[in-house]
Scaffold this active site. Structure first.
Site, short mmCIF file in Angstrom:
data_model
loop_
_atom_site.label_atom_id
_atom_site.label_comp_id
_atom_site.label_asym_id
_atom_site.label_seq_id
_atom_site.Cartn_x
_atom_site.Cartn_y
_atom_site.Cartn_z
N GLU A 487 0.79 -1.22 0.00
CA GLU A 487 0.00 0.00 0.00
C GLU A 487 0.83 1.28 0.00
O GLU A 487 0.43 2.30 0.58
CB GLU A 487 -1.00 0.00 1.16
CG GLU A 487 -1.93 -1.21 1.14
CD GLU A 487 -2.94 -1.22 2.27
OE1 GLU A 487 -3.08 -0.20 2.97
OE2 GLU A 487 -3.59 -2.27 2.46
N ASP A 492 -4.21 6.83 2.80
CA ASP A 492 -5.20 6.49 3.82
C ASP A 492 -6.12 5.44 3.23
O ASP A 492 -6.39 5.44 2.02
CB ASP A 492 -5.99 7.76 4.19
CG ASP A 492 -7.10 7.50 5.19
OD1 ASP A 492 -6.82 7.59 6.40
OD2 ASP A 492 -8.22 7.20 4.77
N ASP A 602 -11.62 -4.89 4.27
CA ASP A 602 -11.55 -4.51 5.68
C ASP A 602 -12.73 -3.62 6.05
O ASP A 602 -12.97 -2.60 5.41
CB ASP A 602 -10.25 -3.76 5.97
CG ASP A 602 -9.04 -4.67 5.90
OD1 ASP A 602 -9.21 -5.89 6.02
OD2 ASP A 602 -7.92 -4.16 5.71
N HIS A 644 -11.03 -7.50 8.27
CA HIS A 644 -10.29 -7.12 9.48
C HIS A 644 -11.16 -6.22 10.34
O HIS A 644 -11.78 -5.27 9.86
CB HIS A 644 -9.00 -6.39 9.10
CG HIS A 644 -8.19 -5.94 10.29
ND1 HIS A 644 -7.60 -6.85 11.15
CD2 HIS A 644 -7.90 -4.72 10.77
CE1 HIS A 644 -6.97 -6.19 12.10
NE2 HIS A 644 -7.13 -4.90 11.90
N CYS A 646 -11.03 -4.09 14.17
CA CYS A 646 -10.05 -3.69 15.18
C CYS A 646 -10.58 -2.60 16.10
O CYS A 646 -11.48 -1.85 15.74
CB CYS A 646 -8.74 -3.24 14.54
SG CYS A 646 -8.87 -1.75 13.53
N HIS A 697 1.17 -0.40 17.21
CA HIS A 697 1.28 1.00 17.63
C HIS A 697 2.44 1.22 18.60
O HIS A 697 2.64 2.34 19.06
CB HIS A 697 -0.03 1.46 18.25
CG HIS A 697 -1.18 1.38 17.30
ND1 HIS A 697 -1.27 2.15 16.18
CD2 HIS A 697 -2.28 0.58 17.28
CE1 HIS A 697 -2.37 1.85 15.51
NE2 HIS A 697 -3.00 0.90 16.16
N CYS A 733 -2.63 -4.91 13.19
CA CYS A 733 -3.19 -3.98 12.22
C CYS A 733 -2.11 -3.69 11.18
O CYS A 733 -1.07 -4.35 11.15
CB CYS A 733 -3.66 -2.70 12.93
SG CYS A 733 -4.96 -1.80 12.05
#
Length: 794
Positions: A487, A492, A602, A644, A646, A697, A733
């Site tokens: 990607e 975004d 997703d 996905h 989350c 993260h 993620c």
């Protein structure tokens, strides 16, 4: 009548806080420099509100998250962080290796850090930073205008996790800290404190009456008047008792979520039950969750309210329906990017301030001219609504959301059990990633050069091909089982598709905080959604040409695109979601035609769009899941559909998750202590599952032993009853926020942990994974180097 604010963007007009945080984390600026930037961003926002004519200004502002700030000043710090202090502890809780869980804030796309309240928790309040902000706010806008914002104790407990205590006991333990804060604020001459209790707008409020009444009876004795602030929906059944709490003022949301099937019913509740004569009402009539300018609704609501006789103008104020943190900062920063016909219909946070002040003046004026001045764009908005084919503000299509589409479009042609046998076959604990790889400065530079015309499309594609090749090469070298293209071309996960679809428009400066330094730029749905041609096929074909392993096609689902956009207000969200689904359905077919055997769609925002009232869930989940099924129903049986989810709690909507009928479900898990996978196992979930094994993260690289222990914990839940080829191993993620060195190190350890888990299975007695002689999608065998078998899992 005057205006008040209950929150404002904490970002700075040009994302000053994002850049300050990232610079501090990199070690290129000091703590003092970070705090100086934060203080300036706060003061500028407060002064902007004062200059706009706002009378009472909510003192918003945070380094990372307001719930984390509350955890900090209350002193309810989990044991693992108590050896730290100051900013090191603050950021360890938000982004360290053992950081607090992250979840969506009610029904918004804002992520908050989830408090942890153990059975023996005992608050140790540290009020210095909070009181310092209040003192700075008083200096900036004056003591009478500066209103501290406090997350109320009942909402704080409702947002927490893991507390074995009854809510009443947990709240009781917090109250001394809250009272100490209120007494200190009273000593500073604060005229009123905003107590934010959005949990009152949820169905949970029905069971919290005793807790609220006990808490606010005590808080009202602490020396400073209280202003109860609620938002995101009406109070429903809680209204009659909630407005009787011992507070001086109550803020109520008169609008609710944009495009919701049922708008907020606040005006009807006031007509039915009245409003206490001893309180001020602060009416949230200016839309705080939509960039669309008011079309006259705000003034009309206020005039209806006044005509009801329930309230007089001298006890009425105007505010936004929700904190303005959910909006971009300032429309003026767009310059001439937006066509005048569109710009004239919009209002960002700064413009909403002017709306509130104008609406407050217009509502009590008998002058038609003054009322029209409250919204100079009323005629333009009305014309746009009429051109779109309707005047109903929201919800009209929800009860018949399929709109005549044939039922067969909403289902795969074969059930999971049949189609899974003809899909890609892999070893026990197959490895993959969620989609994105690091977004380097070079990648961002290429996108900017394309945007400004310094690169042609062909030159850009040639250079991006190199980044795709690198990402694929890294994954191949690490021996992941299923690859992604990385990607590199996507700023975004919503914007990328929005710019390629008809009916959507993007801003240049419309940034909104998602969490910490993570900002998004939501698109605007300005018309009917149209498919204009393949959006992801080129990238898939480039990636596939560099490897013999399966490569996933990567799409964002219709509900997430909608929930992470600013939708139209003249058409139901259900109808807009189906338009998106029909467009994405064509992209699924295009990927299949290009030879793609695994398509990931997703939809992580599925749950966050849930209405706050449970009685409205069925309607929402009906059209939301149908939109996903309409998008993916075109896939052939041999095409594996992955999704996905989350940073939300999904255990209470598991039937809806199951009805999505995805072949593989990947979930955020590392901060959630297996809560979701345990719930899925208990519910007998039978499709492939990919719980995250490490937190993307955090910059901390997980060890092989740590990841292997996570895999073992999945097995211990009993999920899938030994079908270990259907328990995937993946990060939580996407990896776009990480750097390449830590990404490679973490994935290397992840692959090694999966290999070790397979070896343990073999040593335990040759556990069968049902993959002997299984063929790969390319027609070869499933060995890592072309050899037969299932890579040591049998």
């Amino acid at each position: 009548m005057s205006a008040s604010t209950i929150g404002f963007p904490r970002t700075g007009p040009r994302r000053e806080m994002k850049f300050a945080l990232e610079s501090y984390w990199k070690g290129t600026t000091s703590e003092a420099e970070l705090l100086a930037t934060a203080h300036k961003v706060e003061a500028d926002a407060w002064n902007l509100q004062k200059a706009a004519g706002v009378s009472l200004i909510g003192l918003d502002g945070t380094l990372y998250d307001q719930v984390l700030d509350t955890t900090t000043w209350l002193g309810v710090i989990p044991l693992r962080f108590q050896s730290l202090s100051g900013l090191p502890r603050y950021f360890a809780m938000s982004r360290g290796g053992a950081a607090l869980d992250m979840s969506k804030f009610l029904d918004t796309n804002y992520h908050y850090l989830v408090p942890e309240l153990a059975a023996d928790f005992a608050p140790q309040p540290d009020l210095a930073s909070f009181l310092d902000k209040v003192a700075r706010g008083q200096a900036a806008v004056g003591r009478e205008a500066a209103m501290p914002i406090v997350i109320g104790p009942v909402t704080f407990v409702a947002l927490a996790k893991g507390c074995p205590l009854p809510t009443s006991e947990a709240v009781r333990r917090l109250l001394p800290a809250y009272c100490e804060l209120l007494r200190r604020l009273a000593a500073m001459g604060v005229p009123e404190v905003q107590m934010h209790e959005p949990v009152l707008a949820t169905s949970a409020a029905a069971d919290l009456k005793a807790e609220f009444e006990a808490a606010y009876q005590q808080l009202s004795q602490c020396g400073v008047p209280l202003h109860l602030v609620t938002y995101y929906d009406d109070l429903g059944a809680a209204y009659p008792w909630a407005v009787q709490l011992p507070v001086a003022a109550v803020t109520l949301d008169f609008l609710g979520a944009p495009g919701a099937a049922v708008p907020a019913q606040t005006l009807a509740l006031i007509r039915q039950h009245g409003f206490p004569a001893d309180k001020r009402l602060v009416a949230g009539v200016v839309d705080g969750r939509s960039v669309w300018a008011d079309n006259g609704t705000a003034v009309a609501l206020l005039r209806e309210l006044l005509s009801s006789g329930a309230i007089t103008a001298d006890r009425l104020m105007v505010t936004s329906s929700a904190p303005l943190q959910h909006l971009p900062y300032d429309l003026d920063l767009e310059g001439d990017h937006l066509p005048p016909s569109l710009a004239g219909r919009l209002g960002f946070a700064k413009q909403k301030l002017a709306e509130m002040v104008a609406v407050a003046a217009a509502a009590t004026s008998n002058s038609t001219t003054t009322a029209d001045a409250a919204n100079a764009n009323t005629a333009a908005v009305a014309a746009a609504v009429a051109a779109a084919g309707g005047t109903v503000p929201c919800g009209a299509g929800d009860t018949a959301h399929r709109q005549g589409l044939p039922d067969e479009l909403f289902s795969r042609s074969q059930p999971y059990a049949a189609r899974r046998e003809v899909q890609v076959q892999l070893p026990a604990f197959p490895t993959t990633t969620i989609g994105s790889f690091p977004q380097t400065a070079e990648v961002r530079r290429l996108r900017q050069q394309l945007k400004t015309g310094k690169l042609s499309q062909s030159e850009y594609e040639r250079l991006i091909t190199g980044h795709i090749a690198y990402a694929v090469g890294v994954q191949d070298a690490l021996e992941l089982d299923v690859l992604v293209h990385g990607e590199a071309e996507r700023t975004d996960m919503v914007e990328y598709f929005g710019v390629k679809l008809g009916g959507m428009w993007f801003t240049t400066a419309g940034w909104v905080q998602s969490y910490g330094s993570r900002y998004v730029r939501p698109p605007l749905v300005v018309g009917d959604i149209e498919y204009r041609g393949a959006m992801t096929v080129w990238e898939y074909e480039v990636a596939e040409s560099y490897t013999s392993r399966p490569v996933k096609g990567m799409l964002t689902g219709p509900v997430t695109i909608l929930n992470w956009s600013f939708p139209r207000k003249d058409l139901s969200r259900a109808a807009q979601a189906l338009q998106l689904a029909l467009a994405l359905r064509q992209e699924v077919a295009a990927l299949e035609a290009a030879g793609c055997k695994i398509v990931q769609v997703d939809d992580p925002a599925l749950r966050e769009g849930l209405p706050l009232k449970r009685e409205r869930w069925d309607s929402y989940l009906g059209w939301a899941v149908d939109a996903f099924r309409l998008c993916t129903g075109v896939a052939k049986p041999a095409t594996q559909v992955v999704t996905h989810l989350c940073y939300s709690d999904f255990d209470d909507i598991l039937p809806a998750v199951d009805r999505m009928d995805a072949d593989v479900l990947t979930i955020e898990n590392s901060r959630s202590d297996n809560a979701m996978i345990s719930a899925l196992a208990a519910a007998g979930y039978g499709r492939d599952i990919g719980p995250g094994v490490y937190d993307v993260h955090s910059p901390v690289v997980p060890t092989v032993e740590f990841i292997k222990s996570r895999i073992s914990s999945f097995v211990s839940t009993g999920i899938l009853d030994g079908r270990y080829d259907r328990i995937w191993v993946n990060p939580d993620c996407g990896l776009k926020t990480r750097a390449w060195p830590e990404t490679i190190a973490a994935l290397r350890n992840m692959v090694a942990a999966a290999a070790a888990a397979r070896q343990d299975l073999a040593a335990a007695g040759g556990v069968s994974c049902g993959l002997a002689a299984a063929a790969t999608p390319a027609g070869g065998t499933s060995g890592a180097s072309g050899a037969g078998g299932c890579r040591g899992c049998c």
